[in-house]
Design a protein around this motif. Sequence first.
Motif, PDB file in Angstrom:
ATOM      1  N   UNK A  61     -11.945  -1.116  -8.912  1.00 29.73           N
ATOM      2  CA  UNK A  61     -11.151   0.112  -8.807  1.00 29.73           C
ATOM      3  C   UNK A  61     -10.686   0.367  -7.373  1.00 29.73           C
ATOM      4  N   UNK A  62     -10.954  -0.557  -6.461  1.00 31.33           N
ATOM      5  CA  UNK A  62     -10.626  -0.358  -5.055  1.00 31.33           C
ATOM      6  C   UNK A  62      -9.142  -0.499  -4.760  1.00 31.33           C
ATOM      7  N   UNK A  63      -8.750  -0.055  -3.568  1.00 34.40           N
ATOM      8  CA  UNK A  63      -7.374  -0.235  -3.102  1.00 34.40           C
ATOM      9  C   UNK A  63      -7.121  -1.695  -2.754  1.00 34.40           C
ATOM     10  N   UNK A  64      -8.171  -2.380  -2.287  1.00 38.22           N
ATOM     11  CA  UNK A  64      -8.092  -3.793  -1.925  1.00 38.22           C
ATOM     12  C   UNK A  64      -9.225  -4.542  -2.597  1.00 38.22           C
ATOM     13  N   UNK A  65      -9.028  -5.866  -2.765  1.00 39.56           N
ATOM     14  CA  UNK A  65     -10.084  -6.691  -3.344  1.00 39.56           C
ATOM     15  C   UNK A  65     -10.377  -7.863  -2.416  1.00 39.56           C
ATOM     16  N   UNK A  66     -11.652  -8.246  -2.404  1.00 38.61           N
ATOM     17  CA  UNK A  66     -12.117  -9.408  -1.649  1.00 38.61           C
ATOM     18  C   UNK A  66     -13.120 -10.154  -2.503  1.00 38.61           C
ATOM     19  N   UNK A  70      -9.831  -3.100   8.823  1.00 36.72           N
ATOM     20  CA  UNK A  70      -8.996  -1.955   8.468  1.00 36.72           C
ATOM     21  C   UNK A  70      -8.596  -1.117   9.678  1.00 36.72           C
ATOM     22  N   UNK A  71      -9.236  -1.352  10.817  1.00 38.51           N
ATOM     23  CA  UNK A  71      -8.823  -0.691  12.055  1.00 38.51           C
ATOM     24  C   UNK A  71      -7.637  -1.406  12.703  1.00 38.51           C
ATOM     25  N   UNK A  72      -7.343  -2.616  12.245  1.00 37.60           N
ATOM     26  CA  UNK A  72      -6.274  -3.414  12.844  1.00 37.60           C
ATOM     27  C   UNK A  72      -4.908  -2.808  12.584  1.00 37.60           C
ATOM     28  N   UNK A  73      -4.664  -2.376  11.356  1.00 41.31           N
ATOM     29  CA  UNK A  73      -3.377  -1.794  10.970  1.00 41.31           C
ATOM     30  C   UNK A  73      -3.579  -0.994   9.698  1.00 41.31           C
ATOM     31  N   UNK A  79      -7.764   5.136   8.713  1.00 47.69           N
ATOM     32  CA  UNK A  79      -7.425   4.444   7.472  1.00 47.69           C
ATOM     33  C   UNK A  79      -8.699   3.847   6.892  1.00 47.69           C
ATOM     34  N   UNK A  80      -9.181   4.396   5.776  1.00 44.29           N
ATOM     35  CA  UNK A  80     -10.427   3.942   5.171  1.00 44.29           C
ATOM     36  C   UNK A  80     -10.259   3.752   3.670  1.00 44.29           C
ATOM     37  N   UNK A  81      -9.498   2.750   3.275  1.00 40.54           N
ATOM     38  CA  UNK A  81      -9.285   2.511   1.841  1.00 40.54           C
ATOM     39  C   UNK A  81     -10.553   2.013   1.161  1.00 40.54           C
ATOM     40  N   UNK A  82     -10.571   2.134  -0.143  1.00 36.78           N
ATOM     41  CA  UNK A  82     -11.701   1.616  -0.914  1.00 36.78           C
ATOM     42  C   UNK A  82     -11.531   0.111  -1.094  1.00 36.78           C
TER      43      UNK A  82
END
Length: 250
Positions: A81-86, A104-107, A2-5
């Motif tokens: 434009x990412x899947x997630x924001x921080x 992102x390796x957690x779940x 799982x490697x979302x932007x």
Amino acid sequence: MFQPKLSVITVVYNNVRDIERTVQSVVHQTYRNIEYIVIDGASSDGTLAILKQYSNEISKLISEPDKGIYDAMNKGLALATGDYVLFMNSGDEIYAPDTVTNIFATADDADIYYGETEMINEQGESLGQRRHKAPEQFTWRDFKYGMNISHQAIYIRRSLTSPYDPAYGLSADIDWILKAARQAKSIVNVHQYVAKYLVGGMSKKKHRQSLVERFQIMRKYYGLLPTIVNHGIIAFNLGWYWLKHRRTND
């Protein structure tokens, strides 16, 4: 895997002392699918010169006047434009180079990921964990006794986010997180430190205004009477915390 932007957004204005630590904590991540957006409020102290040194690693750099921190953050959010924001604003840091990879390796595919925050001083020295420890399982109801997850320690699916409310000059981040958390179906505690928070921000300098705004936000989400009761509990817990630590120090 799982490697979302991930869109990481940094806002800064005249903070030449701290900005490079923040930038390096982002660009040195082992996780590569990061879009890095920096919004500078037309700094005049050398901040922009430092940012330009990282132009190859910053996806989007805007330098122009703004109407305050949340206006700048809304500019960054609009560009994301990412899947997630921080949001990792100037002076704060992603905890370690492998932090995003580990998160992102957690779940897979959670709506929100969150973790713990370490406080640091102006020299970058650790001041330990925040007084408000992150809850084992977080829901939007958990902010009723205070903001127990730092803004820098929460990764939110971008589709759940909305612009920051300009009605709140110091505490719009609380409203923003609560609004997203109320929609979230899957919220994951990553059980690790994920951010370093530089103490002494504007909410500390304008503490009274910050407290008034926080009360207004809590009232909106939890109701007037529960908010009054909860603030009494907050005051008691704060007093007990300082009394206990004073005894320990004595």
